[in-house]
Design a protein around this motif. Structure first.
Motif, PDB file in Angstrom:
ATOM      1  N   MET A   1      13.527 -13.747   4.863  1.00 14.98           N
ATOM      2  CA  MET A   1      14.696 -14.600   4.992  1.00 14.98           C
ATOM      3  C   MET A   1      15.350 -14.432   6.372  1.00 14.98           C
ATOM      4  SD  MET A   1      16.374 -16.839   3.411  1.00 14.98           S
ATOM      5  CE  MET A   1      17.870 -17.441   2.794  1.00 14.98           C
ATOM      6  N   ASP A   2      15.527 -13.188   6.804  1.00 13.72           N
ATOM      7  CA  ASP A   2      16.127 -12.955   8.123  1.00 13.72           C
ATOM      8  C   ASP A   2      15.274 -13.572   9.224  1.00 13.72           C
ATOM      9  OD1 ASP A   2      18.253 -11.587   7.018  1.00 13.72           O
ATOM     10  OD2 ASP A   2      17.404  -9.601   7.395  1.00 13.72           O
ATOM     11  N   GLU A   3      13.958 -13.479   9.068  1.00 13.55           N
ATOM     12  CA  GLU A   3      13.072 -14.065  10.079  1.00 13.55           C
ATOM     13  C   GLU A   3      13.168 -15.589  10.083  1.00 13.55           C
ATOM     14  OE1 GLU A   3       9.165 -12.500   9.472  1.00 13.55           O
ATOM     15  OE2 GLU A   3       9.569 -10.795  10.770  1.00 13.55           O
ATOM     16  N   ASP A   4      13.353 -16.202   8.922  1.00 16.79           N
ATOM     17  CA  ASP A   4      13.517 -17.658   8.876  1.00 16.79           C
ATOM     18  C   ASP A   4      14.805 -18.079   9.581  1.00 16.79           C
ATOM     19  OD1 ASP A   4      11.158 -17.920   7.516  1.00 16.79           O
ATOM     20  OD2 ASP A   4      12.069 -18.395   5.577  1.00 16.79           O
ATOM     21  N   VAL A   5      15.866 -17.337   9.369  1.00 19.83           N
ATOM     22  CA  VAL A   5      17.133 -17.631  10.050  1.00 19.83           C
ATOM     23  C   VAL A   5      16.949 -17.473  11.551  1.00 19.83           C
ATOM     24  CG1 VAL A   5      19.528 -16.866  10.378  1.00 19.83           C
ATOM     25  CG2 VAL A   5      18.568 -17.042   8.063  1.00 19.83           C
ATOM     26  N   LEU A   6      16.285 -16.404  11.958  1.00 19.82           N
ATOM     27  CA  LEU A   6      16.015 -16.199  13.383  1.00 19.82           C
ATOM     28  C   LEU A   6      15.165 -17.332  13.945  1.00 19.82           C
ATOM     29  CD1 LEU A   6      16.037 -14.653  16.028  1.00 19.82           C
ATOM     30  CD2 LEU A   6      14.202 -13.200  15.102  1.00 19.82           C
ATOM     31  N   LEU A   7      14.164 -17.761  13.203  1.00 15.64           N
ATOM     32  CA  LEU A   7      13.318 -18.854  13.669  1.00 15.64           C
ATOM     33  C   LEU A   7      14.122 -20.143  13.826  1.00 15.64           C
ATOM     34  CD1 LEU A   7      10.556 -19.821  14.524  1.00 15.64           C
ATOM     35  CD2 LEU A   7       9.965 -20.104  12.101  1.00 15.64           C
ATOM     36  N   CYS A   8      15.014 -20.420  12.904  1.00 15.17           N
ATOM     37  CA  CYS A   8      15.872 -21.611  13.024  1.00 15.17           C
ATOM     38  C   CYS A   8      16.801 -21.492  14.229  1.00 15.17           C
ATOM     39  CB  CYS A   8      16.683 -21.802  11.740  1.00 15.17           C
ATOM     40  SG  CYS A   8      15.692 -22.289  10.318  1.00 15.17           S
ATOM     41  N   ASN A   9      17.380 -20.329  14.434  1.00 18.21           N
ATOM     42  CA  ASN A   9      18.239 -20.121  15.605  1.00 18.21           C
ATOM     43  C   ASN A   9      17.437 -20.223  16.896  1.00 18.21           C
ATOM     44  OD1 ASN A   9      20.705 -19.819  14.287  1.00 18.21           O
ATOM     45  ND2 ASN A   9      20.323 -17.662  13.880  1.00 18.21           N
ATOM     46  N   THR A  10      16.216 -19.729  16.862  1.00 19.88           N
ATOM     47  CA  THR A  10      15.331 -19.845  18.021  1.00 19.88           C
ATOM     48  C   THR A  10      15.069 -21.309  18.337  1.00 19.88           C
ATOM     49  OG1 THR A  10      14.297 -17.700  17.613  1.00 19.88           O
ATOM     50  CG2 THR A  10      13.012 -19.298  18.879  1.00 19.88           C
ATOM     51  N   TRP A  11      14.772 -22.090  17.304  1.00 18.81           N
ATOM     52  CA  TRP A  11      14.540 -23.524  17.507  1.00 18.81           C
ATOM     53  C   TRP A  11      15.762 -24.177  18.141  1.00 18.81           C
ATOM     54  CZ3 TRP A  11      16.993 -27.856  15.571  1.00 18.81           C
ATOM     55  CH2 TRP A  11      16.374 -29.067  15.890  1.00 18.81           C
ATOM     56  N   LEU A  12      16.949 -23.840  17.638  1.00 20.08           N
ATOM     57  CA  LEU A  12      18.172 -24.416  18.212  1.00 20.08           C
ATOM     58  C   LEU A  12      18.314 -24.061  19.681  1.00 20.08           C
ATOM     59  CD1 LEU A  12      20.741 -23.788  15.340  1.00 20.08           C
ATOM     60  CD2 LEU A  12      19.975 -26.014  16.207  1.00 20.08           C
ATOM     61  N   GLN A  13      18.101 -22.808  20.022  1.00 18.40           N
ATOM     62  CA  GLN A  13      18.252 -22.369  21.413  1.00 18.40           C
ATOM     63  C   GLN A  13      17.223 -23.022  22.330  1.00 18.40           C
ATOM     64  OE1 GLN A  13      20.727 -20.453  22.716  1.00 18.40           O
ATOM     65  NE2 GLN A  13      21.613 -20.628  20.679  1.00 18.40           N
ATOM     66  N   VAL A  14      15.970 -22.997  21.924  1.00 16.72           N
ATOM     67  CA  VAL A  14      14.893 -23.510  22.787  1.00 16.72           C
ATOM     68  C   VAL A  14      14.950 -25.029  22.889  1.00 16.72           C
ATOM     69  CG1 VAL A  14      12.379 -23.689  23.021  1.00 16.72           C
ATOM     70  CG2 VAL A  14      13.416 -21.494  22.412  1.00 16.72           C
ATOM     71  N   SER A  15      15.196 -25.698  21.785  1.00 20.31           N
ATOM     72  CA  SER A  15      15.170 -27.162  21.813  1.00 20.31           C
ATOM     73  C   SER A  15      16.385 -27.760  22.512  1.00 20.31           C
ATOM     74  CB  SER A  15      15.038 -27.721  20.400  1.00 20.31           C
ATOM     75  OG  SER A  15      16.198 -27.429  19.645  1.00 20.31           O
ATOM     76  N   ARG A  16      17.461 -27.020  22.595  1.00 22.01           N
ATOM     77  CA  ARG A  16      18.679 -27.524  23.245  1.00 22.01           C
ATOM     78  C   ARG A  16      18.871 -27.012  24.663  1.00 22.01           C
ATOM     79  NH1 ARG A  16      23.169 -27.228  18.432  1.00 22.01           N
ATOM     80  NH2 ARG A  16      22.235 -28.835  17.123  1.00 22.01           N
ATOM     81  N   ASP A  17      17.903 -26.311  25.197  1.00 19.78           N
ATOM     82  CA  ASP A  17      18.000 -25.760  26.540  1.00 19.78           C
ATOM     83  C   ASP A  17      17.896 -26.890  27.563  1.00 19.78           C
ATOM     84  OD1 ASP A  17      17.869 -24.384  28.907  1.00 19.78           O
ATOM     85  OD2 ASP A  17      16.234 -23.068  28.290  1.00 19.78           O
ATOM     86  N   VAL A  18      19.006 -27.196  28.203  1.00 23.66           N
ATOM     87  CA  VAL A  18      19.042 -28.316  29.148  1.00 23.66           C
ATOM     88  C   VAL A  18      18.364 -27.986  30.478  1.00 23.66           C
ATOM     89  CG1 VAL A  18      21.101 -29.347  28.140  1.00 23.66           C
ATOM     90  CG2 VAL A  18      21.342 -27.677  29.988  1.00 23.66           C
ATOM     91  N   THR A  19      18.044 -26.731  30.698  1.00 15.87           N
ATOM     92  CA  THR A  19      17.403 -26.353  31.957  1.00 15.87           C
ATOM     93  C   THR A  19      15.912 -26.634  31.955  1.00 15.87           C
ATOM     94  OG1 THR A  19      16.995 -24.060  31.264  1.00 15.87           O
ATOM     95  CG2 THR A  19      19.104 -24.535  32.364  1.00 15.87           C
ATOM     96  N   VAL A  20      15.374 -27.002  30.792  1.00 15.15           N
ATOM     97  CA  VAL A  20      13.940 -27.259  30.671  1.00 15.15           C
ATOM     98  C   VAL A  20      13.731 -28.754  30.465  1.00 15.15           C
ATOM     99  CG1 VAL A  20      11.870 -26.810  29.321  1.00 15.15           C
ATOM    100  CG2 VAL A  20      13.541 -24.996  29.681  1.00 15.15           C
ATOM    101  N   GLU A  21      12.794 -29.288  31.182  1.00  8.20           N
ATOM    102  CA  GLU A  21      12.471 -30.701  31.043  1.00  8.20           C
ATOM    103  C   GLU A  21      11.998 -31.008  29.626  1.00  8.20           C
ATOM    104  OE1 GLU A  21      12.424 -33.153  33.527  1.00  8.20           O
ATOM    105  OE2 GLU A  21      13.378 -31.755  34.907  1.00  8.20           O
ATOM    106  N   GLY A  22      12.298 -32.167  29.130  1.00 13.41           N
ATOM    107  CA  GLY A  22      11.879 -32.586  27.807  1.00 13.41           C
ATOM    108  C   GLY A  22      10.402 -32.877  27.697  1.00 13.41           C
ATOM    109  N   ASP A  23       9.730 -32.950  28.830  1.00 14.35           N
ATOM    110  CA  ASP A  23       8.314 -33.294  28.798  1.00 14.35           C
ATOM    111  C   ASP A  23       7.402 -32.070  28.887  1.00 14.35           C
ATOM    112  OD1 ASP A  23       8.899 -32.676  31.396  1.00 14.35           O
ATOM    113  OD2 ASP A  23       7.793 -34.349  32.266  1.00 14.35           O
ATOM    114  N   GLN A  24       7.918 -30.896  28.505  1.00 15.07           N
ATOM    115  CA  GLN A  24       7.068 -29.703  28.529  1.00 15.07           C
ATOM    116  C   GLN A  24       5.966 -29.836  27.487  1.00 15.07           C
ATOM    117  OE1 GLN A  24       9.033 -26.065  27.292  1.00 15.07           O
ATOM    118  NE2 GLN A  24      10.422 -27.228  25.996  1.00 15.07           N
ATOM    119  N   SER A  25       4.868 -29.184  27.740  1.00 12.81           N
ATOM    120  CA  SER A  25       3.744 -29.264  26.805  1.00 12.81           C
ATOM    121  C   SER A  25       4.077 -28.523  25.513  1.00 12.81           C
ATOM    122  CB  SER A  25       2.495 -28.643  27.430  1.00 12.81           C
ATOM    123  OG  SER A  25       2.632 -27.234  27.526  1.00 12.81           O
TER     124      SER A  25
END
Length: 75
Positions: A1-25
């Motif tokens: 369960m803790d890992e799932d929460v971490l994975l969701c938080n990871t997705w939020l951080q990585v997917s919302r990072d404005v410093t990275v182009e949206g066209d990354q592989s």
């Protein structure tokens, strides 16, 4: 369960990072996901990129099933 929460938080951080182009592989995206997950993972269990993708797929699929019900409730 803790890992799932971490994975969701990871997705939020990585997917919302404005410093990275949206066209990354896809590969570059999942490398970033794993790096962030590993940085904050306190379980001591090393998860592979493939394992994280698989678990994210399950979480995402379940959320997609739940979303229409949530939308109905918030109208």
């Amino acid at each position: 369960m803790d890992e799932d929460v971490l994975l969701c938080n990871t997705w939020l951080q990585v997917s919302r990072d404005v410093t990275v182009e949206g066209d990354q592989s896809r590969h570059a995206y999942w490398i970033r996901m794993k790096e962030h997950f590993d940085l904050y993972n306190k379980s001591g269990i090393d998860r592979s990129e493939r394992s994280l993708r698989s678990e994210w797929s399950t979480i995402n699929r379940d959320c997609q099933k739940w979303l229409p019900h949530l939308r109905r409730l918030t109208r």
